[in-house]
Design an enzyme around this catalytic site. Structure first.
Site, PDB file in Angstrom:
ATOM      1  N   ARG A 110       0.852  -1.191   0.000  1.00  0.00           N
ATOM      2  CA  ARG A 110       0.000   0.000   0.000  1.00  0.00           C
ATOM      3  C   ARG A 110       0.873   1.221   0.000  1.00  0.00           C
ATOM      4  O   ARG A 110       1.694   1.398   0.898  1.00  0.00           O
ATOM      5  CB  ARG A 110      -0.820   0.033   1.303  1.00  0.00           C
ATOM      6  CG  ARG A 110      -2.096  -0.627   1.216  1.00  0.00           C
ATOM      7  CD  ARG A 110      -3.053  -0.264   2.310  1.00  0.00           C
ATOM      8  NE  ARG A 110      -2.550   0.181   3.600  1.00  0.00           N
ATOM      9  CZ  ARG A 110      -3.321   0.579   4.578  1.00  0.00           C
ATOM     10  NH1 ARG A 110      -4.626   0.612   4.415  1.00  0.00           N
ATOM     11  NH2 ARG A 110      -2.837   0.960   5.723  1.00  0.00           N
ATOM     12  N   THR A 114      -1.088   7.461  -0.778  1.00  0.00           N
ATOM     13  CA  THR A 114      -2.377   7.334  -1.483  1.00  0.00           C
ATOM     14  C   THR A 114      -3.218   6.180  -0.959  1.00  0.00           C
ATOM     15  O   THR A 114      -4.403   6.097  -1.248  1.00  0.00           O
ATOM     16  CB  THR A 114      -2.133   7.074  -2.976  1.00  0.00           C
ATOM     17  OG1 THR A 114      -1.476   5.799  -3.106  1.00  0.00           O
ATOM     18  CG2 THR A 114      -1.245   8.152  -3.599  1.00  0.00           C
ATOM     19  N   ASP A 206       0.186  -3.067  12.446  1.00  0.00           N
ATOM     20  CA  ASP A 206       0.696  -3.435  11.120  1.00  0.00           C
ATOM     21  C   ASP A 206       1.074  -4.916  11.132  1.00  0.00           C
ATOM     22  O   ASP A 206       2.050  -5.320  11.770  1.00  0.00           O
ATOM     23  CB  ASP A 206       1.920  -2.568  10.779  1.00  0.00           C
ATOM     24  CG  ASP A 206       2.349  -2.780   9.335  1.00  0.00           C
ATOM     25  OD1 ASP A 206       2.607  -3.938   8.951  1.00  0.00           O
ATOM     26  OD2 ASP A 206       2.414  -1.790   8.586  1.00  0.00           O
ATOM     27  N   ASP A 209       4.699  -5.874   9.858  1.00  0.00           N
ATOM     28  CA  ASP A 209       5.759  -5.510  10.804  1.00  0.00           C
ATOM     29  C   ASP A 209       5.739  -6.414  12.030  1.00  0.00           C
ATOM     30  O   ASP A 209       6.796  -6.797  12.548  1.00  0.00           O
ATOM     31  CB  ASP A 209       5.597  -4.043  11.234  1.00  0.00           C
ATOM     32  CG  ASP A 209       6.057  -3.084  10.150  1.00  0.00           C
ATOM     33  OD1 ASP A 209       6.847  -3.503   9.281  1.00  0.00           O
ATOM     34  OD2 ASP A 209       5.611  -1.920  10.165  1.00  0.00           O
TER      35      ASP A 209
HETATM   36  C1  PRP Z   1      -1.121  -4.664   4.540  1.00  0.00           C
HETATM   37  C2  PRP Z   1      -1.932  -5.930   4.628  1.00  0.00           C
HETATM   38  C3  PRP Z   1      -2.725  -5.898   3.335  1.00  0.00           C
HETATM   39  C4  PRP Z   1      -2.956  -4.425   3.149  1.00  0.00           C
HETATM   40  C5  PRP Z   1      -4.356  -4.122   3.575  1.00  0.00           C
HETATM   41  O1  PRP Z   1      -0.033  -4.851   3.718  1.00  0.00           O
HETATM   42  O2  PRP Z   1      -1.172  -7.087   4.775  1.00  0.00           O
HETATM   43  O3  PRP Z   1      -2.041  -6.442   2.230  1.00  0.00           O
HETATM   44  O4  PRP Z   1      -2.045  -3.728   4.001  1.00  0.00           O
HETATM   45  O5  PRP Z   1      -4.654  -2.809   3.333  1.00  0.00           O
HETATM   46  P1  PRP Z   1      -5.739  -2.344   2.266  1.00  0.00           P
HETATM   47  O6  PRP Z   1      -6.955  -3.216   2.489  1.00  0.00           O
HETATM   48  O7  PRP Z   1      -5.967  -0.919   2.629  1.00  0.00           O
HETATM   49  O8  PRP Z   1      -5.160  -2.515   0.897  1.00  0.00           O
HETATM   50  P2  PRP Z   1       1.052  -3.668   3.495  1.00  0.00           P
HETATM   51  O9  PRP Z   1       0.683  -2.862   2.295  1.00  0.00           O
HETATM   52  O10 PRP Z   1       1.250  -2.940   4.785  1.00  0.00           O
HETATM   53  O11 PRP Z   1       2.325  -4.480   3.065  1.00  0.00           O
HETATM   54  P3  PRP Z   1       3.171  -5.593   3.853  1.00  0.00           P
HETATM   55  O12 PRP Z   1       2.328  -6.847   3.885  1.00  0.00           O
HETATM   56  O13 PRP Z   1       4.374  -5.736   2.991  1.00  0.00           O
HETATM   57  O14 PRP Z   1       3.483  -5.077   5.243  1.00  0.00           O
HETATM   58  N1  URA Z   2      -2.464  -3.112   7.066  1.00  0.00           N
HETATM   59  C1  URA Z   2      -2.129  -3.550   8.304  1.00  0.00           C
HETATM   60  O1  URA Z   2      -1.142  -4.289   8.462  1.00  0.00           O
HETATM   61  N2  URA Z   2      -2.893  -3.171   9.340  1.00  0.00           N
HETATM   62  C2  URA Z   2      -3.977  -2.394   9.190  1.00  0.00           C
HETATM   63  O2  URA Z   2      -4.648  -2.090  10.183  1.00  0.00           O
HETATM   64  C3  URA Z   2      -4.304  -1.943   7.902  1.00  0.00           C
HETATM   65  C4  URA Z   2      -3.533  -2.324   6.849  1.00  0.00           C
END
Ligand code: PRP
Ligand code: URA
Length: 215
Positions: A110, A114, A206, A209
């Site tokens: 994400r 944006t 998160d 993380d």
């Molecule tokens: C997180 C999560 C989803 C996304 C959800 O990933 O694991 O993939 O955000 O958010 P959305 O519904 O608003 O799209 P992130 O983009 O943080 O990446 P990561 O898994 O690499 O930490």
């Molecule tokens: N991605 C995450 O990991 N946590 C949230 O709450 C939203 C998006």
């Protein structure tokens, strides 16, 4: 399993073990090792429910006592597709349950400004169109990542698509339903709302993380 009266394609896994494990997962004091174990266990329990409609065939088995008619799976082909990176944490528990499943990967992050999903990787089983697809990602927040993953998979021929998340925000469910038809969403809970940064409230923070210890 409970249906949510707001959305007939959403299944909430309300089993007491799932709810107990989810509470520990949410806790800010839960460290990365336990967090990873819980994500794996919750994914396995969720997949158990999501595969409830798999068809069975009769077979004959000889037990040490006698011959009997029993049931085996009717050769269902499954693809587990984690959205990188947090979705990786859900794969192991599911393939322990369904060892014949193939695993594809979709890399999305994400954009923090944006909140739009950006694709950086995609590798799927060649016969994706013949498989029941389980997209896995712990978090359904704005729904942008999940909806993009469903669309990539549809463009590459996938037909039967289920989305397995651990937590969903109402906004994310609405977005998936707006952009993608015929997707069943399995979740352990539907939380209240998103905050100004697109995080689920109360949520668990998160997921990536916390799984990988990157913050
Ligand atoms: C997180 C999560 C989803 C996304 C959800 O990933 O694991 O993939 O955000 O958010 P959305 O519904 O608003 O799209 P992130 O983009 O943080 O990446 P990561 O898994 O690499 O930490
Ligand atoms: N991605 C995450 O990991 N946590 C949230 O709450 C939203 C998006």
């Amino acid at each position: 399993m409970a249906k949510d009266p707001r959305w007939d394609n959403v299944v909430v896994i309300d089993h007491p073990l799932v709810q107990h494990k989810l509470s520990i997962l949410r806790d800010v004091g839960t460290g990365a090792k336990e967090f990873r174990e819980l994500v794996k266990e919750l994914a396995m329990l969720e997949a158990y429910e999501a595969t409830r409609s798999f068809q069975l065939l009769e077979t004959v088995v000889r037990t040490p006592i006698t011959q009997t008619t029993t049931f085996v799976l009717a050769g269902k082909k499954v693809a587990v597709i984690p959205i990188l990176r947090a979705g990786l944490g859900m794969v192991e528990g599911i393939i322990e349950l369904i060892p014949a499943a193939k695993v594809g990967h979709i890399g999305l992050y994400r954009d923090p400004e944006t909140l739009q999903p950006v694709e950086y990787y995609c590798k799927l089983p060649e016969d994706i169109g013949e498989r029941d697809v389980l997209i896995v990602d712990p978090m359904l927040a704005t729904g942008g990542s999940a909806a993009a993953a469903v669309q990539f998979l549809r463009d590459r021929g996938a037909r039967e698509i289920n989305l397995l998340v651990l937590l969903a925000a109402p906004e994310g469910i609405e977005e998936v339903n707006r952009l993608c038809r015929d997707v069943t969403i399995y979740t352990c809970a539907i939380d209240s709302h998103l905050n100004d940064h697109g995080y689920i409230v109360p949520g668990l923070g998160d997921a990536g993380d916390r799984l990988f210890g990157t913050k």
